[in-house]
Design a protein around this motif. Sequence first.
Motif, PDB file in Angstrom:
ATOM      1  N   LYS A  53      37.962  46.751  29.854  1.00 47.71           N
ATOM      2  CA  LYS A  53      37.045  45.688  30.291  1.00 47.71           C
ATOM      3  C   LYS A  53      37.659  44.311  30.052  1.00 47.71           C
ATOM      4  O   LYS A  53      37.383  43.353  30.794  1.00 47.71           O
ATOM      5  CB  LYS A  53      35.703  45.818  29.591  1.00 47.71           C
ATOM      6  CG  LYS A  53      34.783  46.851  30.242  1.00 47.71           C
ATOM      7  CD  LYS A  53      35.472  48.177  30.423  1.00 47.71           C
ATOM      8  CE  LYS A  53      34.725  49.216  31.189  1.00 47.71           C
ATOM      9  NZ  LYS A  53      35.476  50.483  31.294  1.00 47.71           N
ATOM     10  N   ALA A  54      38.515  44.182  29.041  1.00 49.41           N
ATOM     11  CA  ALA A  54      39.236  42.926  28.849  1.00 49.41           C
ATOM     12  C   ALA A  54      40.197  42.667  30.008  1.00 49.41           C
ATOM     13  O   ALA A  54      40.385  41.516  30.423  1.00 49.41           O
ATOM     14  CB  ALA A  54      39.995  42.949  27.527  1.00 49.41           C
ATOM     15  N   LEU A  55      40.788  43.716  30.547  1.00 47.82           N
ATOM     16  CA  LEU A  55      41.651  43.570  31.726  1.00 47.82           C
ATOM     17  C   LEU A  55      40.836  43.221  32.964  1.00 47.82           C
ATOM     18  O   LEU A  55      41.283  42.448  33.820  1.00 47.82           O
ATOM     19  CB  LEU A  55      42.425  44.865  31.984  1.00 47.82           C
ATOM     20  CG  LEU A  55      43.538  45.238  31.005  1.00 47.82           C
ATOM     21  CD1 LEU A  55      44.062  46.631  31.334  1.00 47.82           C
ATOM     22  CD2 LEU A  55      44.674  44.221  31.046  1.00 47.82           C
ATOM     23  N   LEU A  56      39.645  43.776  33.067  1.00 53.01           N
ATOM     24  CA  LEU A  56      38.860  43.647  34.299  1.00 53.01           C
ATOM     25  C   LEU A  56      38.047  42.358  34.370  1.00 53.01           C
ATOM     26  O   LEU A  56      37.794  41.853  35.476  1.00 53.01           O
ATOM     27  CB  LEU A  56      37.921  44.850  34.438  1.00 53.01           C
ATOM     28  CG  LEU A  56      38.608  46.149  34.845  1.00 53.01           C
ATOM     29  CD1 LEU A  56      37.777  47.359  34.446  1.00 53.01           C
ATOM     30  CD2 LEU A  56      38.861  46.147  36.346  1.00 53.01           C
ATOM     31  N   ARG A  57      37.652  41.803  33.234  1.00 57.16           N
ATOM     32  CA  ARG A  57      36.772  40.634  33.282  1.00 57.16           C
ATOM     33  C   ARG A  57      37.401  39.451  34.021  1.00 57.16           C
ATOM     34  O   ARG A  57      36.735  38.812  34.851  1.00 57.16           O
ATOM     35  CB  ARG A  57      36.343  40.229  31.865  1.00 57.16           C
ATOM     36  CG  ARG A  57      35.457  38.996  31.825  1.00 57.16           C
ATOM     37  CD  ARG A  57      34.225  39.157  32.708  1.00 57.16           C
ATOM     38  NE  ARG A  57      33.490  37.904  32.831  1.00 57.16           N
ATOM     39  CZ  ARG A  57      32.759  37.564  33.891  1.00 57.16           C
ATOM     40  NH1 ARG A  57      32.670  38.382  34.932  1.00 57.16           N
ATOM     41  NH2 ARG A  57      32.135  36.423  33.915  1.00 57.16           N
ATOM     42  N   PRO A  58      38.673  39.084  33.795  1.00 57.70           N
ATOM     43  CA  PRO A  58      39.251  37.992  34.576  1.00 57.70           C
ATOM     44  C   PRO A  58      39.293  38.298  36.074  1.00 57.70           C
ATOM     45  O   PRO A  58      39.169  37.389  36.897  1.00 57.70           O
ATOM     46  CB  PRO A  58      40.679  37.867  34.010  1.00 57.70           C
ATOM     47  CG  PRO A  58      40.616  38.480  32.654  1.00 57.70           C
ATOM     48  CD  PRO A  58      39.621  39.582  32.767  1.00 57.70           C
ATOM     49  N   VAL A  59      39.460  39.562  36.409  1.00 59.86           N
ATOM     50  CA  VAL A  59      39.510  39.955  37.821  1.00 59.86           C
ATOM     51  C   VAL A  59      38.170  39.717  38.501  1.00 59.86           C
ATOM     52  O   VAL A  59      38.088  39.099  39.568  1.00 59.86           O
ATOM     53  CB  VAL A  59      39.909  41.444  37.938  1.00 59.86           C
ATOM     54  CG1 VAL A  59      39.926  41.880  39.409  1.00 59.86           C
ATOM     55  CG2 VAL A  59      41.258  41.693  37.275  1.00 59.86           C
TER      56      VAL A  59
END
Length: 476
Positions: A53-59
């Motif tokens: 989710k840390a990878l996906l939040r900026p996306v």
Amino acid sequence: MTEAVEFDVVVLGAGPTGENVVDRLRAAGLSTAVVESELAGGECSYWACMPSKALLRPVTARAEARQVPGLRQAVQGPLDTDAVLAHRDEKAAHWKDDGQVGWLESTGARFYRGQGRLHGPKKVVVDGPEGEHHVLTARYAVAVCTGSRAVLPDVPGLAGAKAWTSREATSSHTVPGRLIVVGGGVVGVEMATAWQALGSQVTMLIRSVGLLPKMEAFVGEHIAEALTEAGAQIRTDVEVASVERTGGTGPVRVVLDSGERIEADEILFATGRAPRTEDIGLETVGLEPGSWLTVDDTCRVEGSDWLYGVGDVNHRALLTHQGKYQARIAGAAIAARASQVPLLETDRWGAHVATADVAGAPQVVFTHPEAAAVGLSLAEAEAAGHRVRAVDYEIGDVAGAGLFADGYRGRARMVVDLDREIVLGVTFVGPGVTELLHSATVVVVGEVPLDRLWHAVPAYPTISEVWLRLMETYRG
């Protein structure tokens, strides 16, 4: 060195499920030992929920910002990959578990690091990392909370290809130029979304005809459309025949069942999970090593009066929050039985039964657009014999959605039990819909009558007004 100690309960596995079992037992005043072979905090903290989710939040934040007038021009550039990966590392605690161990010990639980194995009824032996040998005896119960692991299929050449599983996909410190993702479930679509946005050219290879086949079909259609627009290639109804990687460091070469060849820098297999029960001594208590544990609604293993299987290991609902929920149920049941108190609340939705696993388990897919669902899909409700009606509404037609983003695309479905006039399941897909999910969970778990739900007034102008539109559609 050998140590023999007795506790009220021994817990195998210090992930979120095990931690919550410990917490409930602490509240009941029971002495507890918890054993962990890897990192306290488990899969979710280091290789699943938190880093992914840390990878996906900026996306998702960038994608949503690009749909807001006055903001879209400011966010047209690429993501800062180094910053995203550094943030991911921070949320994964840099793969160190000091904080989690400290919390466990603060509860009064005794933490043992090492491989724990059953050694007959109510006994666990632990082999520590420095040769220590502990023999732990449980007065009342042993709770197996060891979770699940990724499964690699039996594909020729795969064993030597150094393929990614979910662990490598969430922890990689480099962005592959080309990434093949095999599998169209939650891990597949989330990691395809993240790495495509970070600069990979993603190709998805899917055996089925669509993404997220366990959810309503329109969910996968929306997400496939967005991934394709982002530049990913999605190949459906295909199967991997073989994989090879020369020398273990070169490009990955995939041969499809059609004979077509595809090359990439990395390949992720997101094709299923298996229980982490292969090396915990199940054979010493008459159970099959590596098997899922069959349990009753209190999470007690069938045929046993002392062994519990909580979380992923029982295959009821492979979700972190459901494992934590089961832990609360199992912890209460263990404490009651230890006190020789009859389990009085064992009816549906009682305090000692995990009813939500089958009737109200919420799930979120953190792609862009997001997907969120709770309860039964239309197909599941029909298969269960309910007389139902699906009520659909385009979320983009709600005023709040138009304010949230230009060109908002999304859909909501409410599955109504026509005989009981309650909601059996709800599904949303669209930007920002994850924050609608808990209201849906309350409706499903609370079995709120539709006549009463009509009086639950959503604020204007919010996306939550889709609830009113669903009710208006249903009432006609």
